[in-house]
Scaffold this active site. Structure first.
Site, mmCIF file in Angstrom:
data_model
loop_
_atom_site.group_PDB
_atom_site.id
_atom_site.type_symbol
_atom_site.label_atom_id
_atom_site.label_comp_id
_atom_site.label_asym_id
_atom_site.label_seq_id
_atom_site.Cartn_x
_atom_site.Cartn_y
_atom_site.Cartn_z
ATOM 1 N N GLY A 18 0.818 -1.219 0.000
ATOM 2 C CA GLY A 18 0.000 0.000 0.000
ATOM 3 C C GLY A 18 0.846 1.260 0.000
ATOM 4 O O GLY A 18 0.528 2.243 -0.683
ATOM 5 N N ASP A 160 5.065 -11.938 -11.850
ATOM 6 C CA ASP A 160 5.817 -13.067 -12.408
ATOM 7 C C ASP A 160 6.160 -12.792 -13.872
ATOM 8 O O ASP A 160 7.268 -13.083 -14.331
ATOM 9 C CB ASP A 160 4.979 -14.349 -12.285
ATOM 10 C CG ASP A 160 4.431 -14.504 -10.877
ATOM 11 O OD1 ASP A 160 5.214 -14.734 -9.963
ATOM 12 O OD2 ASP A 160 3.205 -14.352 -10.697
ATOM 13 N N HIS A 188 0.010 -18.348 -8.997
ATOM 14 C CA HIS A 188 1.083 -17.470 -8.503
ATOM 15 C C HIS A 188 1.732 -18.196 -7.324
ATOM 16 O O HIS A 188 1.483 -17.900 -6.162
ATOM 17 C CB HIS A 188 0.513 -16.114 -8.082
ATOM 18 C CG HIS A 188 1.544 -15.243 -7.413
ATOM 19 N ND1 HIS A 188 2.660 -14.784 -8.061
ATOM 20 C CD2 HIS A 188 1.643 -14.775 -6.149
ATOM 21 C CE1 HIS A 188 3.398 -14.076 -7.235
ATOM 22 N NE2 HIS A 188 2.797 -14.056 -6.062
HETATM 23 N N1 LIG Z 1 0.419 -11.541 -6.087
HETATM 24 C C1 LIG Z 1 1.638 -11.060 -5.919
HETATM 25 O O1 LIG Z 1 2.403 -10.978 -6.887
HETATM 26 C C2 LIG Z 1 2.122 -10.613 -4.589
HETATM 27 C C3 LIG Z 1 1.335 -10.718 -3.472
HETATM 28 N N2 LIG Z 1 1.769 -10.305 -2.246
HETATM 29 C C4 LIG Z 1 0.839 -10.438 -1.135
HETATM 30 O O2 LIG Z 1 0.214 -9.179 -0.871
HETATM 31 C C5 LIG Z 1 -0.281 -9.172 0.466
HETATM 32 C C6 LIG Z 1 0.101 -7.881 1.171
HETATM 33 O O3 LIG Z 1 1.497 -7.784 1.293
HETATM 34 P P1 LIG Z 1 2.178 -6.616 2.147
HETATM 35 O O4 LIG Z 1 1.581 -5.300 1.804
HETATM 36 O O5 LIG Z 1 3.629 -6.811 2.032
HETATM 37 O O6 LIG Z 1 1.739 -7.046 3.607
HETATM 38 P P2 LIG Z 1 1.662 -6.145 4.933
HETATM 39 O O7 LIG Z 1 1.553 -7.073 6.082
HETATM 40 O O8 LIG Z 1 2.724 -5.107 4.931
HETATM 41 O O9 LIG Z 1 0.279 -5.407 4.719
HETATM 42 C C7 LIG Z 1 -0.924 -6.091 4.696
HETATM 43 C C8 LIG Z 1 -1.954 -5.155 5.269
HETATM 44 O O10 LIG Z 1 -3.217 -5.783 5.132
HETATM 45 C C9 LIG Z 1 -3.968 -5.409 6.268
HETATM 46 N N3 LIG Z 1 -5.092 -6.310 6.429
HETATM 47 C C10 LIG Z 1 -5.132 -7.520 7.032
HETATM 48 N N4 LIG Z 1 -6.377 -8.001 7.038
HETATM 49 C C11 LIG Z 1 -7.139 -7.093 6.405
HETATM 50 C C12 LIG Z 1 -8.521 -7.020 6.107
HETATM 51 N N5 LIG Z 1 -9.374 -7.977 6.475
HETATM 52 N N6 LIG Z 1 -8.974 -5.925 5.455
HETATM 53 C C13 LIG Z 1 -8.146 -4.942 5.108
HETATM 54 N N7 LIG Z 1 -6.829 -4.944 5.378
HETATM 55 C C14 LIG Z 1 -6.339 -6.019 6.014
HETATM 56 C C15 LIG Z 1 -2.961 -5.443 7.414
HETATM 57 O O11 LIG Z 1 -3.415 -4.685 8.528
HETATM 58 C C16 LIG Z 1 -1.734 -4.840 6.749
HETATM 59 O O12 LIG Z 1 -1.664 -3.435 6.921
HETATM 60 C C17 LIG Z 1 0.304 -10.433 1.117
HETATM 61 O O13 LIG Z 1 -0.678 -11.451 1.069
HETATM 62 C C18 LIG Z 1 1.451 -10.797 0.200
HETATM 63 O O14 LIG Z 1 1.792 -12.151 0.289
HETATM 64 C C19 LIG Z 1 2.999 -9.741 -2.077
HETATM 65 C C20 LIG Z 1 3.837 -9.613 -3.153
HETATM 66 C C21 LIG Z 1 3.475 -10.069 -4.495
HETATM 67 O O1 LIG Z 2 6.506 -14.511 -2.333
HETATM 68 C C1 LIG Z 2 5.684 -13.931 -1.619
HETATM 69 O O2 LIG Z 2 5.148 -14.395 -0.614
HETATM 70 C C2 LIG Z 2 5.267 -12.571 -2.084
HETATM 71 C C3 LIG Z 2 4.901 -12.746 -3.492
HETATM 72 O O3 LIG Z 2 3.851 -13.250 -3.806
HETATM 73 C C4 LIG Z 2 5.936 -12.512 -4.502
HETATM 74 O O4 LIG Z 2 6.933 -11.824 -4.252
HETATM 75 O O5 LIG Z 2 5.757 -13.027 -5.606
#
Ligand SMILES: NC(=O)C1=CN([C@@H]2O[C@H](COP(=O)(O)OP(=O)(O)OC[C@H]3O[C@@H](n4cnc5c(N)ncnc54)[C@H](O)[C@@H]3O)[C@@H](O)[C@H]2O)C=CC1
Ligand SMILES: O=C([O-])CC(=O)C(=O)O
Length: 329
Positions: A18, A160, A188
């Site tokens: 975010g 990816d 993913h």
């Molecule tokens: N698809 C992709 O390519 C990628 C996916 N991700 C995923 O993105 C997600 C977020 O990653 P980050 O921002 O690094 O994590 P983070 O832990 O820094 O932030 C996640 C935020 O979500 C909030 N949250 C938790 N439950 C919630 C809810 N019910 N409603 C609204 N907000 C809620 C938390 O309070 C926190 O502020 C993770 O699941 C991570 O694995 C991360 C990198 C790549």
């Molecule tokens: O690997 C993780 O958990 C975060 C993510 O999805 C990525 O970087 O592709």
């Protein structure tokens, strides 16, 4: 007259992703320099104070396109009238976990958010899921939003896809803009299949330019598929700025269209194309235009690709079975 503002919801807005994503959206990177945006940000109650700080910073950027910012912890309020919902908020994995380990912890979030989107989002809403396990979270949200057409849901495999472009650039020195038609198939997760058999590098078949299938199989594919873990090991936290950038790329291309001589990878509900079970949220090569997407058809699939496409589909079937057992879909 200035164009109608677009209402964009971002969940997990106080998190790592975010913190990069919001500033890029407000700066015009998602919808371009002429479209005003209204941000509607969802967080859990304990993170709202931190989110207030982020909003103060957004204010301090004086972004000309940012019309308003609202924050809250009730998805039924925050999703009111949104045209685009970027579902980022979920617990990230830490070292030693696979993304599938997050199914139970994060699944419940997407049940509630799917229901809320169904109830209050705008009729033209598009929903992009970044929070992991992204494909199955999108399936959960979609299954809990029966009134929203299924083609409005997608999960993020653009990171990816971008990683694959970057690895090919690193290997060949050809600019990423001249590398086309790379595909990420499937989940993913570490089973994803980054496919270069249809790709072109500088207008030539990528396999001819690379001319080293051993490198493709044993270096390229695992590097792309395991890049998330490599980043966690190096940074001590999962990818954030690159994930935000890919979230922007994916939503930008979905809403505004992708190049006609290329395609992008997007995880969308399978219609059975390429023998992938109908309804799974599976990453395909897609072309986008004006808020819609279509799966690129008739690509020839060799045995090497078939085995990997089926293996990643099998993992998604297992995830679907697991969330069905948990009563989430
Ligand atoms: N698809 C992709 O390519 C990628 C996916 N991700 C995923 O993105 C997600 C977020 O990653 P980050 O921002 O690094 O994590 P983070 O832990 O820094 O932030 C996640 C935020 O979500 C909030 N949250 C938790 N439950 C919630 C809810 N019910 N409603 C609204 N907000 C809620 C938390 O309070 C926190 O502020 C993770 O699941 C991570 O694995 C991360 C990198 C790549
Ligand atoms: O690997 C993780 O958990 C975060 C993510 O999805 C990525 O970087 O592709």
């Amino acid at each position: 007259m200035s164009p109608t503002p677009v209402k964009i919801a971002v969940t997990g807005a106080a998190g790592q992703i975010g913190y990069s994503l919001l500033f890029r959206i407000a700066g015009g990177d998602l919808l371009g320099p002429d479209t005003p945006v209204q941000l509607q940000l969802l967080e859990i109650e304990p993170a709202l104070k931190s989110l207030e700080g982020v909003v103060m910073e957004l204010d301090d950027c004086a972004f000309p396109l940012l019309e308003s910012v609202e924050i809250g912890s009730d998805p039924n309020v925050v999703f009111e009238g949104v045209n685009l919902a970027l579902l980022v908020g979920a617990r990230p994995r830490s070292a030693g976990m696979e993304r599938g380990d997050l199914l139970e912890a994060n699944g419940a979030i997407f049940t509630a958010q799917g229901k809320a989107l169904n109830a209050v989002a705008a009729d033209d809403v598009r929903i992009g899921v970044t929070g992991n396990p992204a494909n199955t979270n999108a399936l959960i949200a979609m299954s809990n939003a029966p009134d929203i057409p299924r083609d409005r849901f997608s999960a993020l495999t653009r990171l990816d896809h971008n990683r694959a472009l970057s690895q090919l650039h690193g290997r060949t020195g050809v600019p990423v803009a001249d590398i086309r038609k790379v595909t990420i198939w499937g989940n993913h997760s570490a089973t994803q299949y980054p496919d270069i058999f249809h790709a072109e590098i500088d207008g030539r078949p990528a396999v001819d330019v690379i001319d080293d299938l051993e490198w493709v199989e044993n270096t390229f594919i695992p590097t792309v598929a395991k890049r998330g873990s490599a980043i966690i090991d190096a940074r001590g936290a999962s990818s954030a700025a690159s994930a935000a950038s890919a979230t922007i790329d994916a939503a930008h291309d979905w809403l505004l269209g992708s190049q006609t001589d290329d395609w992008v990878s997007m995880a969308v509900a399978s219609d059975g194309s390429y023998g992938i079970p109908e309804g799974l949220i599976y990453s395909f090569p897609v072309r986008t235009s004006d808020g819609s997407w279509s799966i690129v058809q008739d690509l020839e699939i060799n045995d090497f690709s078939r085995a990997r496409m089926d293996a990643t589909a099998a993992e998604l079937v297992e995830e679907r079975d697991a969330v069905t057992k948990l009563g989430l879909i």
